[in-house]
Design an enzyme around this catalytic site. Sequence first.
Site, PDB file in Angstrom:
ATOM      1  N   LYS A   1       0.810  -1.231   0.000  1.00 44.12           N
ATOM      2  CA  LYS A   1       0.000   0.000   0.000  1.00 44.12           C
ATOM      3  C   LYS A   1       0.840   1.276   0.000  1.00 44.12           C
ATOM      4  O   LYS A   1       0.414   2.292  -0.542  1.00 44.12           O
ATOM      5  CB  LYS A   1      -0.978  -0.007   1.189  1.00 44.12           C
ATOM      6  CG  LYS A   1      -2.080  -1.034   1.022  1.00 44.12           C
ATOM      7  CD  LYS A   1      -3.034  -1.056   2.191  1.00 44.12           C
ATOM      8  CE  LYS A   1      -4.290  -0.311   1.870  1.00 44.12           C
ATOM      9  NZ  LYS A   1      -5.405  -0.615   2.785  1.00 44.12           N
TER      10      LYS A   1
ATOM     11  N   ASP B   1     -10.088   4.039   1.493  1.00 45.73           N
ATOM     12  CA  ASP B   1     -10.376   3.435   2.802  1.00 45.73           C
ATOM     13  C   ASP B   1     -11.150   4.396   3.713  1.00 45.73           C
ATOM     14  O   ASP B   1     -12.093   3.992   4.399  1.00 45.73           O
ATOM     15  CB  ASP B   1      -9.075   3.008   3.498  1.00 45.73           C
ATOM     16  CG  ASP B   1      -8.469   1.761   2.876  1.00 45.73           C
ATOM     17  OD1 ASP B   1      -9.218   0.971   2.267  1.00 45.73           O
ATOM     18  OD2 ASP B   1      -7.241   1.574   2.993  1.00 45.73           O
TER      19      ASP B   1
END
Length: 277
Positions: free
Chosen positions: A70, A107
């Site tokens: 990520k 997110d």
Amino acid sequence: MTKRTIPLAGVIGHPIAHSKSPRLHKHWLRRYGIPGDYVPLDVAEANLEEVVRALPKAGFVGANVTIPHKVNALSLADQVSDRATLIGAVNTLTFLEDGRILADNTDGYGFMSNLRQNAPSWDPKSGPALVFGAGGAARAVISALSDAQVPEILLANRTRPKAEALRDEFGARVTVIDWVRASECLGEAALVVNTTSLGMEGASEFRVPLDGLQKDSVVTDLVYAPLRTTLLQCAEEVGCVTVDGLGMLLHQGVPAFERWFGQRPEVDEATRAAVLP
Ligand code: ATR
């Protein structure tokens, strides 16, 4: 550039077998009659760049990115969204026809959309949020809560300096509190969030005493395996509105699917059922 026929997308991680994203996106592809596919891609850290550069040529319109890639995926993008820059990590790559790679992080969006859908009475401005944990997931949550103008974010982490580093980065809204004294703040929290791995299958239990929890607080857990964590069960007994972490996973996929496949997908009971074992 290869001419695109059936649009492909996937999730890049290592390991990747546990990921629920293939079930989620395949469900939406079927539901909207879109002739595409979404596949898990097990990619070691050393191969990330090579794989990402090869995907568009293989017909991929985009990819989700998960642990451990990520942060590294940021440097592969030609353009990084503001929210991905703020969070310092990527979960969504989009491959444009002109060869450019866009990076985003949905997110925080997923976190907020899950709360809006499942705790519609919660007003972000109504009071402080108590956040447990200061890892990658906490970064997305804190940036989303700051954006939503939550008046104060009380941040408790076992390793206090990590919480202090987030406070220094995210600014005045964040107040660091001691992990062992966090339960003293429960009474003033309009929202309680567990971003740690505590309570996850195979991990230790979330053992913070919840005596001070008020029934008008909303309690959410990012852990979704199990769905009803001990934290959520205790909060339910107090009478709190509780929101499980599965919804965040589903909602974070919405902007990606829309961008890749041109259809804004629904998150509802059928979507939940599609990703559950
Ligand atoms: P993620 O990306 O899911 O947030 P992470 O960055 O590894 O994962 O962060 C895990 C979080 O869970 C951290 O806040 C971690 O606390 P530390 O910073 O002190 O490590 C927290 N965590 C994990 N195990 C824990 C435990 N046994 N007790 C308390 N906190 C724990």
